[in-house]
Structure formats: structure tokens, C-alpha cells
Scaffold this active site. Sequence first.
Site, PDB file in Angstrom:
ATOM      1  CE  LYS A   9      -4.366  -2.245   2.215  1.00  0.00           C
ATOM      2  NZ  LYS A   9      -4.876  -2.145   3.397  1.00  0.00           N
ATOM      3  CE1 TYR A  49      -9.183  -2.590   0.913  1.00  0.00           C
ATOM      4  CE2 TYR A  49      -8.357  -0.818  -0.427  1.00  0.00           C
ATOM      5  CZ  TYR A  49      -7.762  -2.354   0.232  1.00  0.00           C
ATOM      6  OH  TYR A  49      -7.065  -2.448   0.471  1.00  0.00           O
ATOM      7  CG  PHE A  57     -12.967   2.172   7.415  1.00  0.00           C
ATOM      8  CD1 PHE A  57     -12.302   1.842   5.799  1.00  0.00           C
ATOM      9  CD2 PHE A  57     -13.389   1.217   8.400  1.00  0.00           C
ATOM     10  CE1 PHE A  57     -12.579   0.305   5.991  1.00  0.00           C
ATOM     11  CE2 PHE A  57     -14.009   0.147   8.348  1.00  0.00           C
ATOM     12  CZ  PHE A  57     -13.100  -0.115   6.844  1.00  0.00           C
ATOM     13  NE  ARG A  85      -6.953 -12.401   6.328  1.00  0.00           N
ATOM     14  CZ  ARG A  85      -7.315 -10.996   5.474  1.00  0.00           C
ATOM     15  NH1 ARG A  85      -6.911 -10.438   4.512  1.00  0.00           N
ATOM     16  NH2 ARG A  85      -7.827 -10.613   6.944  1.00  0.00           N
ATOM     17  NE  ARG A 102      -2.374  -5.416   7.170  1.00  0.00           N
ATOM     18  CZ  ARG A 102      -3.535  -6.118   6.854  1.00  0.00           C
ATOM     19  NH1 ARG A 102      -3.797  -6.605   8.043  1.00  0.00           N
ATOM     20  NH2 ARG A 102      -4.326  -5.672   6.105  1.00  0.00           N
ATOM     21  CG  ASN A 112      -3.854  -2.503   6.876  1.00  0.00           C
ATOM     22  OD1 ASN A 112      -3.689  -1.909   5.796  1.00  0.00           O
ATOM     23  ND2 ASN A 112      -4.619  -2.488   7.442  1.00  0.00           N
ATOM     24  CG  HIS A 115      -5.314  -6.479  -0.121  1.00  0.00           C
ATOM     25  ND1 HIS A 115      -6.372  -6.747   0.586  1.00  0.00           N
ATOM     26  CD2 HIS A 115      -5.157  -6.945  -1.001  1.00  0.00           C
ATOM     27  CE1 HIS A 115      -7.272  -7.492  -0.342  1.00  0.00           C
ATOM     28  NE2 HIS A 115      -7.027  -8.069  -1.376  1.00  0.00           N
ATOM     29  CD  GLU A 126      -8.618  -9.154  -3.569  1.00  0.00           C
ATOM     30  OE1 GLU A 126     -10.065  -8.652  -2.930  1.00  0.00           O
ATOM     31  OE2 GLU A 126      -7.809  -9.733  -2.420  1.00  0.00           O
TER      32      GLU A 126
HETATM   33  P1  ATP Z   1      -7.064  -5.770   3.258  1.00  0.00           P
HETATM   34  O1  ATP Z   1      -8.500  -6.810   3.103  1.00  0.00           O
HETATM   35  O2  ATP Z   1      -6.862  -4.802   3.102  1.00  0.00           O
HETATM   36  O3  ATP Z   1      -6.336  -7.303   3.086  1.00  0.00           O
HETATM   37  P2  ATP Z   1      -7.942  -6.884   6.579  1.00  0.00           P
HETATM   38  O4  ATP Z   1      -8.437  -8.327   5.205  1.00  0.00           O
HETATM   39  O5  ATP Z   1      -6.869  -7.437   7.044  1.00  0.00           O
HETATM   40  O6  ATP Z   1      -6.949  -5.689   5.368  1.00  0.00           O
HETATM   41  P3  ATP Z   1     -10.795  -5.456   6.209  1.00  0.00           P
HETATM   42  O7  ATP Z   1     -11.699  -5.354   6.713  1.00  0.00           O
HETATM   43  O8  ATP Z   1     -10.788  -6.405   4.874  1.00  0.00           O
HETATM   44  O9  ATP Z   1      -9.017  -5.768   6.471  1.00  0.00           O
HETATM   45  O10 ATP Z   1     -10.871  -3.588   5.776  1.00  0.00           O
HETATM   46  C1  ATP Z   1      -9.279  -3.720   4.367  1.00  0.00           C
HETATM   47  C2  ATP Z   1      -8.672  -2.081   4.473  1.00  0.00           C
HETATM   48  O11 ATP Z   1      -9.960  -1.321   5.012  1.00  0.00           O
HETATM   49  C3  ATP Z   1      -7.792  -1.878   6.091  1.00  0.00           C
HETATM   50  O12 ATP Z   1      -6.386  -2.931   5.754  1.00  0.00           O
HETATM   51  C4  ATP Z   1      -7.259  -0.974   6.129  1.00  0.00           C
HETATM   52  O13 ATP Z   1      -6.317  -0.046   5.323  1.00  0.00           O
HETATM   53  C5  ATP Z   1      -8.990  -0.098   6.366  1.00  0.00           C
HETATM   54  N1  ATP Z   1      -9.650   0.016   7.073  1.00  0.00           N
HETATM   55  C6  ATP Z   1     -10.078  -1.314   7.907  1.00  0.00           C
HETATM   56  N2  ATP Z   1     -10.963  -0.798   9.386  1.00  0.00           N
HETATM   57  C7  ATP Z   1     -10.692   0.513   9.456  1.00  0.00           C
HETATM   58  C8  ATP Z   1     -10.989   1.365  10.117  1.00  0.00           C
HETATM   59  N3  ATP Z   1     -11.483   1.311  11.548  1.00  0.00           N
HETATM   60  N4  ATP Z   1      -9.963   2.727  10.148  1.00  0.00           N
HETATM   61  C9  ATP Z   1      -9.792   3.089   8.977  1.00  0.00           C
HETATM   62  N5  ATP Z   1      -9.129   2.003   8.263  1.00  0.00           N
HETATM   63  C10 ATP Z   1      -9.528   1.056   8.023  1.00  0.00           C
HETATM   64 MG    MG Z   2      -9.653  -7.881   3.492  1.00  0.00          MG
END
Ligand code: ATP
Ligand code: MG
Length: 137
Positions: A9, A49, A57, A85, A102, A112, A115, A126
Site C-alpha cells: 500500500k 474495496y 472509513f 495473512r 504490519r 497498514n 493487503h 482480485e
Molecule cells: P485488507 O483487506 O486490506 O487485506 P484486512 O482484510 O485485514 O485488510 P478489512 O477489514 O478487509 O481488513 O479492511 C480493509 C482495509 O480497510 C484495511 O486493511 C484498512 O486499510 C482499512 N480499514 C479497516 N478498518 C478500518 C478502520 N477502522 N479505519 C480506517 N481504515 C480501516
Molecule cells: Mg480484507
Amino acid sequence: IQRTFSIIKPDATKRNLTGAINAKIEAAGLRIIAQKRIRMTQAQAETFYGVHKDRPFFGELVEFMISEPVVVQVLEGENAIAKYRDVMGATNPEQADEGTIRKEFALSVGENSVHGSDAPETAAVEIAYFFSGLELV
Ligand code: ATP
Ligand code: MG
């Protein structure tokens, strides 16, 4: 053997952490079988997304993902989805285990660093969204 989709990212590409993150990916036994640096468009980020479109968010997340170029990748290995993961660590870096990407590099729950796909179906969608079959060797 399984494939997963990864994004390095903007917070990480901006800080020149692509190599450090790739070292962790490879040390975990995952092979980087495709990789390119792209600037995501707003439409691409919103579609990518899309499952989060009603979350508070969402706007911030899309703005962040288009703020700088990202590196998109396909990773291959045994149990690649779950393994990556594990290497990534928890979404919120404060909850991420020692040694994870992370924990070491993420700035916040939003910024973070990486992805990774969460299931075989999402991995397939994807990967196809960013790569053609010819690019996967
Ligand atoms: P990713 O899908 O990016 O691999 P993840 O599966 O760990 O991450 P998700 O719940 O799918 O997390 O959320 C997707 C992304 O949205 C997160 O990686 C983060 O960048 C952002 N995100 C998630 N929760 C929050 C939050 N509370 N505030 C801000 N950004 C958030
Ligand atoms: Mg995710």
C-alpha cells in the site's frame, strides 16, 4: 499449491519498504510470481474495496489507496492465502504479532502497509482484476 493477491500500500511504497516487505514474503516460503507498480484510479479503488462501501472509513480508504503508487503482486505457495495473512498480521498493527509486516511497518489501522486476499474466491477475482493470465509465470 495456491495463489493469493497482495498489495503493497501507499504508506509502504512511499517509505521505500517494497524490498523489506518482499523479503518477509519470500522468507515465509511464498513465491512472488507477478509484480507491478501502478497508480490505482479512484474507480479501481472503489471497485476493489466495494465490500466496504457502506463503512465509515470507505472514503478515507479510497483516498489513501490512490494517494501514491502501489505495488500489486501475485504470491504462490502451499496455503498461500492463510500463510500470507499470517505474515501480514492483524489489520490493526497494535494487535499484530511480533515479526509480522504490519507489526513492523504499519502506521495505523488504515495505513497498514499491505493487503492480502481473504479466501480463494476473492483471490481469484482480485488477481484477474489486476493481471492477465499471460503475466503469471
Ligand atoms: P485488507 O483487506 O486490506 O487485506 P484486512 O482484510 O485485514 O485488510 P478489512 O477489514 O478487509 O481488513 O479492511 C480493509 C482495509 O480497510 C484495511 O486493511 C484498512 O486499510 C482499512 N480499514 C479497516 N478498518 C478500518 C478502520 N477502522 N479505519 C480506517 N481504515 C480501516
Ligand atoms: Mg480484507
